[in-house]
Design a protein around this motif. Structure first.
Motif, PDB file in Angstrom:
ATOM      1  N   ARG A 166     -42.538  84.281  51.204  1.00 17.59           N
ATOM      2  CA  ARG A 166     -43.375  83.528  50.259  1.00 17.59           C
ATOM      3  C   ARG A 166     -42.322  82.102  49.747  1.00 17.59           C
ATOM      4  N   ASP A 167     -41.459  82.372  49.262  1.00 12.86           N
ATOM      5  CA  ASP A 167     -40.394  81.587  48.701  1.00 12.86           C
ATOM      6  C   ASP A 167     -39.915  80.438  49.927  1.00 12.86           C
ATOM      7  N   LEU A 168     -39.397  81.307  50.785  1.00 13.78           N
ATOM      8  CA  LEU A 168     -39.145  80.136  51.955  1.00 13.78           C
ATOM      9  C   LEU A 168     -40.208  79.487  52.631  1.00 13.78           C
ATOM     10  N   ARG A 169     -41.111  79.977  52.467  1.00 12.42           N
ATOM     11  CA  ARG A 169     -42.331  79.070  52.897  1.00 12.42           C
ATOM     12  C   ARG A 169     -42.693  78.058  52.184  1.00 12.42           C
ATOM     13  N   GLU A 170     -42.915  78.392  50.658  1.00 10.53           N
ATOM     14  CA  GLU A 170     -43.480  77.325  49.791  1.00 10.53           C
ATOM     15  C   GLU A 170     -42.411  76.576  49.132  1.00 10.53           C
ATOM     16  N   LEU A 171     -41.285  77.248  48.684  1.00 15.63           N
ATOM     17  CA  LEU A 171     -40.221  76.478  48.054  1.00 15.63           C
ATOM     18  C   LEU A 171     -39.270  75.592  48.923  1.00 15.63           C
ATOM     19  N   GLN A 172     -39.050  76.241  50.094  1.00 14.74           N
ATOM     20  CA  GLN A 172     -38.332  75.617  51.265  1.00 14.74           C
ATOM     21  C   GLN A 172     -36.859  75.300  50.521  1.00 14.74           C
ATOM     22  N   PRO A 173     -36.496  76.595  49.952  1.00 13.28           N
ATOM     23  CA  PRO A 173     -34.713  76.282  49.572  1.00 13.28           C
ATOM     24  C   PRO A 173     -33.776  76.260  50.470  1.00 13.28           C
ATOM     25  N   GLU A 174     -32.683  75.709  50.133  1.00 16.06           N
ATOM     26  CA  GLU A 174     -31.546  75.529  51.031  1.00 16.06           C
ATOM     27  C   GLU A 174     -30.817  77.002  51.265  1.00 16.06           C
ATOM     28  N   ALA A 175     -31.069  77.780  50.258  1.00 19.38           N
ATOM     29  CA  ALA A 175     -30.527  79.108  50.154  1.00 19.38           C
ATOM     30  C   ALA A 175     -31.490  80.094  49.586  1.00 19.38           C
ATOM     31  N   TRP A 176     -31.271  81.374  49.885  1.00 25.72           N
ATOM     32  CA  TRP A 176     -32.137  82.363  49.206  1.00 25.72           C
ATOM     33  C   TRP A 176     -31.134  83.382  48.829  1.00 25.72           C
ATOM     34  N   VAL A 177     -30.753  83.816  47.342  1.00 30.75           N
ATOM     35  CA  VAL A 177     -29.520  84.649  47.034  1.00 30.75           C
ATOM     36  C   VAL A 177     -30.138  85.584  46.130  1.00 30.75           C
ATOM     37  N   ASP A 178     -29.877  86.865  46.431  1.00 32.26           N
ATOM     38  CA  ASP A 178     -30.352  88.275  45.826  1.00 32.26           C
ATOM     39  C   ASP A 178     -28.918  88.376  44.855  1.00 32.26           C
ATOM     40  N   ASP A 214     -47.463  86.223  56.603  1.00 37.51           N
ATOM     41  CA  ASP A 214     -46.663  87.261  56.824  1.00 37.51           C
ATOM     42  C   ASP A 214     -45.169  87.200  57.221  1.00 37.51           C
ATOM     43  N   MET A 215     -45.054  85.709  57.639  1.00 39.10           N
ATOM     44  CA  MET A 215     -43.810  85.417  58.561  1.00 39.10           C
ATOM     45  C   MET A 215     -43.203  84.374  58.092  1.00 39.10           C
ATOM     46  N   VAL A 216     -41.887  84.186  58.663  1.00 35.77           N
ATOM     47  CA  VAL A 216     -41.033  83.135  58.422  1.00 35.77           C
ATOM     48  C   VAL A 216     -40.177  82.827  59.900  1.00 35.77           C
ATOM     49  N   ALA A 217     -40.092  81.713  60.218  1.00 32.31           N
ATOM     50  CA  ALA A 217     -39.473  81.444  61.462  1.00 32.31           C
ATOM     51  C   ALA A 217     -38.168  80.363  61.438  1.00 32.31           C
ATOM     52  N   ALA A 218     -37.122  80.579  62.024  1.00 31.01           N
ATOM     53  CA  ALA A 218     -36.111  79.412  61.985  1.00 31.01           C
ATOM     54  C   ALA A 218     -35.643  79.410  63.302  1.00 31.01           C
ATOM     55  N   VAL A 219     -35.064  78.109  63.597  1.00 32.87           N
ATOM     56  CA  VAL A 219     -34.265  77.682  64.987  1.00 32.87           C
ATOM     57  C   VAL A 219     -32.791  77.927  64.595  1.00 32.87           C
ATOM     58  N   SER A 220     -32.192  78.586  65.285  1.00 36.56           N
ATOM     59  CA  SER A 220     -30.647  78.576  64.959  1.00 36.56           C
ATOM     60  C   SER A 220     -30.073  77.278  64.961  1.00 36.56           C
ATOM     61  N   ALA A 221     -28.876  77.213  64.453  1.00 34.30           N
ATOM     62  CA  ALA A 221     -28.194  75.788  64.292  1.00 34.30           C
ATOM     63  C   ALA A 221     -27.976  75.327  65.411  1.00 34.30           C
ATOM     64  N   ASP A 222     -27.567  76.102  66.518  1.00 34.58           N
ATOM     65  CA  ASP A 222     -27.212  75.667  67.949  1.00 34.58           C
ATOM     66  C   ASP A 222     -28.450  75.405  68.858  1.00 34.58           C
ATOM     67  N   GLY A 223     -29.551  75.742  68.259  1.00 34.24           N
ATOM     68  CA  GLY A 223     -30.820  75.476  68.934  1.00 34.24           C
ATOM     69  C   GLY A 223     -31.297  76.512  70.219  1.00 34.24           C
ATOM     70  N   ARG A 224     -30.349  77.686  69.932  1.00 32.79           N
ATOM     71  CA  ARG A 224     -30.202  78.559  71.363  1.00 32.79           C
ATOM     72  C   ARG A 224     -31.362  79.908  70.792  1.00 32.79           C
ATOM     73  N   ALA A 225     -31.786  79.916  69.804  1.00 33.45           N
ATOM     74  CA  ALA A 225     -32.491  81.030  69.299  1.00 33.45           C
ATOM     75  C   ALA A 225     -33.544  80.755  68.282  1.00 33.45           C
ATOM     76  N   LEU A 226     -34.720  81.405  68.372  1.00 31.15           N
ATOM     77  CA  LEU A 226     -35.781  81.224  67.440  1.00 31.15           C
ATOM     78  C   LEU A 226     -36.049  82.803  66.433  1.00 31.15           C
ATOM     79  N   THR A 227     -35.748  82.811  65.386  1.00 26.10           N
ATOM     80  CA  THR A 227     -35.791  84.067  64.683  1.00 26.10           C
ATOM     81  C   THR A 227     -36.929  84.117  63.998  1.00 26.10           C
ATOM     82  N   LEU A 228     -37.975  85.115  63.843  1.00 24.02           N
ATOM     83  CA  LEU A 228     -38.934  85.457  63.124  1.00 24.02           C
ATOM     84  C   LEU A 228     -38.999  86.632  62.488  1.00 24.02           C
ATOM     85  N   VAL A 229     -39.111  86.632  61.189  1.00 23.69           N
ATOM     86  CA  VAL A 229     -39.156  87.850  60.440  1.00 23.69           C
ATOM     87  C   VAL A 229     -40.637  88.271  59.914  1.00 23.69           C
ATOM     88  N   VAL A 230     -41.196  89.244  60.252  1.00 24.05           N
ATOM     89  CA  VAL A 230     -42.565  89.766  60.020  1.00 24.05           C
ATOM     90  C   VAL A 230     -42.699  90.741  59.190  1.00 24.05           C
TER      91      VAL A 230
END
Length: 178
Positions: A33-45, A96-112
């Motif tokens: 939810r934080d990554l989708r709505e707040l769009q932070p530069e980092a999420w730190v525990d 229920d998920m977040v998706a990000a393209v790697s910095a080099d553009g060679r992979a898409l990661t989804l966390v579900v």
């Protein structure tokens, strides 16, 4: 990216975090939810070790000066090992998920995340907006019985990936973009 799925109702903040898996799934929902709505530069525990297991990623033994990872550690690793600095988050139409393209553009990661305690959820991931995709996605899962376990690769056919996410689990998918 378009995802076909069933409906969901998000859990409230007043969760009963009765065990490590409850805590991990609760926190995964907060991170997504934080990554989708707040769009932070980092999420730190900020609280990785704590006497209360509900808020910890490690158990700590001061007397023995030792530690051991618990479910939240593996849940966090499902995000942080595969969504690396410099990645760009992309829109996905499932809460229920977040998706990000790697910095080099060679992979898409989804966390579900599937927070339903009794039912699996099926998704059909439409990857047609990606410039290219590999033949299979790498998959990892954390659940009551799995600790970021490596699963068999999942076939990608005609820019579509069909995924079933078991009840009460967090699954990380890495889709190659060669």
């Amino acid at each position: 990216m378009h995802v076909g799925e069933g409906g969901r109702s998000p859990p409230g903040l007043g969760q009963d975090l009765s065990d490590d898996t409850d805590a991990a799934l609760f926190m995964a929902e907060r991170i997504i939810r934080d990554l989708r709505e707040l769009q932070p530069e980092a999420w730190v525990d900020w609280q990785s070790g704590d006497p209360s297991r509900s808020w910890a990623s490690f158990t700590l033994n001061d007397r023995e000066q030792s530690y051991a990872p618990i479910k939240r550690f593996y849940m966090h690793a499902g995000f942080s090992r595969y969504i690396r600095p410099g990645a760009t988050f992309v829109e996905v139409d499932s809460e229920d998920m977040v998706a990000a393209v790697s910095a080099d553009g060679r992979a898409l990661t989804l966390v579900v995340r599937n927070g339903d305690r009794g039912a699996s959820r099926g998704y059909t991931l439409d990857l047609t907006r990606l410039p290219a995709v590999g033949l299979a996605a790498e998959a990892h899962r954390t659940s009551r019985t799995e600790d970021l376990e490596r699963l068999p690769d999942m076939a990608i056919e005609d820019y579509r990936l069909v995924v079933t996410v078991p009840a009460f689990s967090v699954t990380t998918l890495v889709i190659p973009m060669p």
